[in-house]
Design a protein around this motif. Structure first.
Motif, PDB file in Angstrom:
ATOM      1  N   GLY A 266      38.363  35.196  -7.090  1.00  0.00           N
ATOM      2  CA  GLY A 266      38.136  35.635  -8.458  1.00  0.00           C
ATOM      3  C   GLY A 266      39.286  36.444  -9.023  1.00  0.00           C
ATOM      4  N   GLY A 267      40.252  36.799  -8.185  1.00  0.00           N
ATOM      5  CA  GLY A 267      41.424  37.532  -8.648  1.00  0.00           C
ATOM      6  C   GLY A 267      41.564  38.928  -8.082  1.00  0.00           C
ATOM      7  N   ASN A 268      40.539  39.419  -7.387  1.00  0.00           N
ATOM      8  CA  ASN A 268      40.586  40.766  -6.815  1.00  0.00           C
ATOM      9  C   ASN A 268      40.981  40.672  -5.342  1.00  0.00           C
ATOM     10  N   GLU A 269      42.193  41.081  -5.032  1.00  0.00           N
ATOM     11  CA  GLU A 269      42.693  40.975  -3.665  1.00  0.00           C
ATOM     12  C   GLU A 269      42.610  42.298  -2.909  1.00  0.00           C
TER      13      GLU A 269
ATOM     14  N   ASN B  38      25.762  37.494  -0.763  1.00  0.00           N
ATOM     15  CA  ASN B  38      25.251  37.459  -2.131  1.00  0.00           C
ATOM     16  C   ASN B  38      26.404  36.964  -3.003  1.00  0.00           C
ATOM     17  N   PHE B  39      26.570  35.658  -3.064  1.00  0.00           N
ATOM     18  CA  PHE B  39      27.773  35.083  -3.649  1.00  0.00           C
ATOM     19  C   PHE B  39      27.915  35.364  -5.139  1.00  0.00           C
ATOM     20  N   GLU B  40      26.803  35.451  -5.851  1.00  0.00           N
ATOM     21  CA  GLU B  40      26.899  35.777  -7.273  1.00  0.00           C
ATOM     22  C   GLU B  40      27.435  37.185  -7.478  1.00  0.00           C
ATOM     23  N   LEU B  41      27.026  38.124  -6.620  1.00  0.00           N
ATOM     24  CA  LEU B  41      27.563  39.482  -6.681  1.00  0.00           C
ATOM     25  C   LEU B  41      29.048  39.478  -6.331  1.00  0.00           C
ATOM     26  N   LEU B  42      29.425  38.732  -5.289  1.00  0.00           N
ATOM     27  CA  LEU B  42      30.824  38.673  -4.872  1.00  0.00           C
ATOM     28  C   LEU B  42      31.710  38.107  -5.979  1.00  0.00           C
ATOM     29  N   LYS B  43      31.213  37.110  -6.701  1.00  0.00           N
ATOM     30  CA  LYS B  43      31.987  36.537  -7.809  1.00  0.00           C
ATOM     31  C   LYS B  43      32.253  37.582  -8.880  1.00  0.00           C
TER      32      LYS B  43
ATOM     33  N   ILE C  66      37.158  46.772  -2.788  1.00  0.00           N
ATOM     34  CA  ILE C  66      35.818  46.398  -2.342  1.00  0.00           C
ATOM     35  C   ILE C  66      35.762  46.506  -0.825  1.00  0.00           C
ATOM     36  N   LEU C  67      34.846  47.321  -0.318  1.00  0.00           N
ATOM     37  CA  LEU C  67      34.622  47.455   1.123  1.00  0.00           C
ATOM     38  C   LEU C  67      33.513  46.478   1.497  1.00  0.00           C
ATOM     39  N   LEU C  68      33.863  45.419   2.212  1.00  0.00           N
ATOM     40  CA  LEU C  68      32.924  44.344   2.521  1.00  0.00           C
ATOM     41  C   LEU C  68      32.452  44.439   3.965  1.00  0.00           C
ATOM     42  N   LYS C  69      31.191  44.813   4.139  1.00  0.00           N
ATOM     43  CA  LYS C  69      30.634  44.923   5.484  1.00  0.00           C
ATOM     44  C   LYS C  69      30.224  43.552   6.028  1.00  0.00           C
ATOM     45  N   ARG C  70      30.367  43.398   7.324  1.00  0.00           N
ATOM     46  CA  ARG C  70      29.942  42.163   7.992  1.00  0.00           C
ATOM     47  C   ARG C  70      28.417  42.101   8.050  1.00  0.00           C
ATOM     48  N   GLY C  71      27.861  40.926   7.814  1.00  0.00           N
ATOM     49  CA  GLY C  71      26.423  40.745   7.884  1.00  0.00           C
ATOM     50  C   GLY C  71      25.891  40.912   9.296  1.00  0.00           C
ATOM     51  N   LEU C  72      24.605  41.215   9.399  1.00  0.00           N
ATOM     52  CA  LEU C  72      23.987  41.499  10.693  1.00  0.00           C
ATOM     53  C   LEU C  72      24.139  40.357  11.690  1.00  0.00           C
ATOM     54  N   SER C  73      24.086  39.135  11.198  1.00  0.00           N
ATOM     55  CA  SER C  73      24.110  37.969  12.098  1.00  0.00           C
ATOM     56  C   SER C  73      25.163  36.951  11.687  1.00  0.00           C
ATOM     57  N   ASN C  74      26.210  37.413  11.033  1.00  0.00           N
ATOM     58  CA  ASN C  74      27.221  36.492  10.520  1.00  0.00           C
ATOM     59  C   ASN C  74      28.426  36.361  11.436  1.00  0.00           C
ATOM     60  N   THR C  75      29.003  35.164  11.434  1.00  0.00           N
ATOM     61  CA  THR C  75      30.222  34.916  12.196  1.00  0.00           C
ATOM     62  C   THR C  75      31.417  35.511  11.461  1.00  0.00           C
ATOM     63  N   ILE C  76      32.535  35.614  12.157  1.00  0.00           N
ATOM     64  CA  ILE C  76      33.751  36.134  11.549  1.00  0.00           C
ATOM     65  C   ILE C  76      34.230  35.213  10.434  1.00  0.00           C
ATOM     66  N   GLU C  77      34.124  33.902  10.632  1.00  0.00           N
ATOM     67  CA  GLU C  77      34.561  32.973   9.583  1.00  0.00           C
ATOM     68  C   GLU C  77      33.694  33.097   8.339  1.00  0.00           C
ATOM     69  N   GLU C  78      32.397  33.264   8.503  1.00  0.00           N
ATOM     70  CA  GLU C  78      31.514  33.465   7.344  1.00  0.00           C
ATOM     71  C   GLU C  78      31.886  34.739   6.601  1.00  0.00           C
ATOM     72  N   TRP C  79      32.208  35.761   7.346  1.00  0.00           N
ATOM     73  CA  TRP C  79      32.622  37.044   6.770  1.00  0.00           C
ATOM     74  C   TRP C  79      33.905  36.876   5.959  1.00  0.00           C
ATOM     75  N   LEU C  80      34.877  36.181   6.525  1.00  0.00           N
ATOM     76  CA  LEU C  80      36.136  35.953   5.828  1.00  0.00           C
ATOM     77  C   LEU C  80      35.945  35.069   4.599  1.00  0.00           C
ATOM     78  N   MET C  81      35.002  34.144   4.664  1.00  0.00           N
ATOM     79  CA  MET C  81      34.714  33.313   3.493  1.00  0.00           C
ATOM     80  C   MET C  81      34.094  34.142   2.374  1.00  0.00           C
ATOM     81  N   SER C  82      33.300  35.154   2.738  1.00  0.00           N
ATOM     82  CA  SER C  82      32.761  36.059   1.715  1.00  0.00           C
ATOM     83  C   SER C  82      33.889  36.850   1.062  1.00  0.00           C
ATOM     84  N   ALA C  83      34.848  37.294   1.869  1.00  0.00           N
ATOM     85  CA  ALA C  83      36.027  37.974   1.311  1.00  0.00           C
ATOM     86  C   ALA C  83      36.785  37.039   0.375  1.00  0.00           C
ATOM     87  N   GLU C  84      36.815  35.761   0.741  1.00  0.00           N
ATOM     88  CA  GLU C  84      37.526  34.772  -0.076  1.00  0.00           C
ATOM     89  C   GLU C  84      36.887  34.623  -1.455  1.00  0.00           C
ATOM     90  N   TYR C  85      35.560  34.762  -1.526  1.00  0.00           N
ATOM     91  CA  TYR C  85      34.874  34.704  -2.819  1.00  0.00           C
ATOM     92  C   TYR C  85      35.431  35.781  -3.757  1.00  0.00           C
TER      93      TYR C  85
END
Length: 341
Positions: free
Chosen positions: A227-230, A190-195, A204-223
């Motif tokens: 934005g400035g929250n590390e 939910n990229f708008e929420l992540l922004k 922020i505790l970011l759970k991995r999606g049910l069918s997502n790859t590790i790279e997709e998960w890390l890209m969500s963390a990157e969102y």
């Protein structure tokens, strides 16, 4: 692109060097280590003159980062990130922290009693769902704002920081004093929420999606980080495979792999991963052995009557047994069980 500077570089040289990149609309992420300083360049670096950079007397080497996630990459940030809330409440580094509590907040009495039980057993954080994403629209959806108020009451009674899931950016005002905001598996992309979460100064505790790859998960963390929250904590909670005898398939190999790829702390959710309380204890030990920084475990005082996910919930007595085993095991894996102070 990352630039490793020599140990004798001055702050003035770093500031002047950073201004050069600012003129090219490139953001500079600085990391200071024991032996060197690393500058991570964020933005379009194609116009940057690499030869000019390498000619600077204080530059040791220049390296392009091929990974699509930059701020989360271990190349940008070589040492482990520790998310610290104070009072001994931290996740990452040499600490092994446990987040525990019910799947859903059901009443003031329930959440307060469980908060006391998990704290006594050694938990560092209290979890509890106020807003519940459910597959069926007829299932219990949580107590919502009232549930958040009950979590705050339990925190006041015990001191434990609270971890709870957000469903929508529209609810952010309700989460202003939540200690750790959880993004569930269904909202991982939910990229708008992540922004919006990237604008906060809050873990922020970011759970991995049910069918997502590790790279997709890390890209969500990157969102979030872009934005400035590390202050991002990754949570492996199992993925959907062809196996049907467990609720999901716990990807334990993801833990050491993530430790190679990113500096972010990683916790494991054995409750959602297995869906069976009898499997939670061995998966807790396995997660510790695999290098996880902590666990998030569902605990309920009366699992058969739980309004949500009773089959995977431990009783307080079972949770206490798990914690005793983890205390004994942690030193063997160079970890210290982090107890709330």
């Amino acid at each position: 692109m990352i630039i490793v500077l020599k140990p004798n570089v001055s702050e003035q040289q770093i500031e002047e060097f950073s201004r050069y990149f600012g003129e090219h609309s490139i953001r500079v992420n600085k990391w200071v280590g024991d032996q060197s300083t690393v500058l991570g360049l964020l933005g379009d670096t194609s116009a940057v003159d690499v030869d000019f950079i390498q000619q600077q007397e204080f530059v040791e080497r220049v390296q392009r980062v091929s990974k699509p996630y930059k701020k989360g990459s271990r190349e940008f940030h070589p040492t482990d990130t520790v998310v610290d809330l104070g009072h001994g409440c931290c996740i990452g580094g040499d600490n092994f922290s446990v987040i525990a509590g019910p799947c859903s907040v059901e009443s003031e009495e329930q959440i307060t009693l469980l908060a006391r039980d998990v704290k006594q057993a050694g938990a560092t954080f209290l979890r509890g769902g106020a807003f519940k994403p459910r597959t069926s629209p007829y299932a219990f959806q949580g107590m919502r704002a009232e549930g958040l108020e009950l979590l705050r009451h339990a925190r006041k009674e015990t001191g434990l920081p609270i971890v709870t899931e957000i469903m929508s950016a529209a609810h952010l005002i309700l989460f202003e004093d939540v200690d750790v905001i959880q993004v569930g598996a269904r909202n991982m992309q939910n990229f708008e929420l992540l922004k919006e979460l990237g604008k906060l100064d809050k873990p922020i505790l970011l759970k991995r999606g049910l069918s997502n790859t590790i790279e997709e998960w890390l890209m969500s963390a990157e969102y979030i980080m872009a934005g400035g929250n590390e202050k991002v904590i990754l949570c492996e909670r199992g993925i959907r495979t062809f196996e049907t005898m467990t609720r999901n398939t716990l990807d334990l190999a993801a833990i050491p792999l993530l430790k190679e790829l990113t500096h972010l702390p990683v916790v494991v959710d054995p409750s959602h991963a297995t869906g069976k309380s009898s499997l939670v204890a061995p998966m807790c030990a396995a997660a510790l052995a695999a290098g996880a920084d902590g666990l998030i475990i569902e605990v309920h005082n009366d699992p058969p009557r739980a309004m949500c996910d009773g089959a995977q919930s431990l009783t307080p007595a079972q949770f206490t047994e798990v914690m005793e085993k983890l205390k004994a095991l942690a030193p063997a894996f160079d970890k210290t069980l982090n107890i709330f102070k």
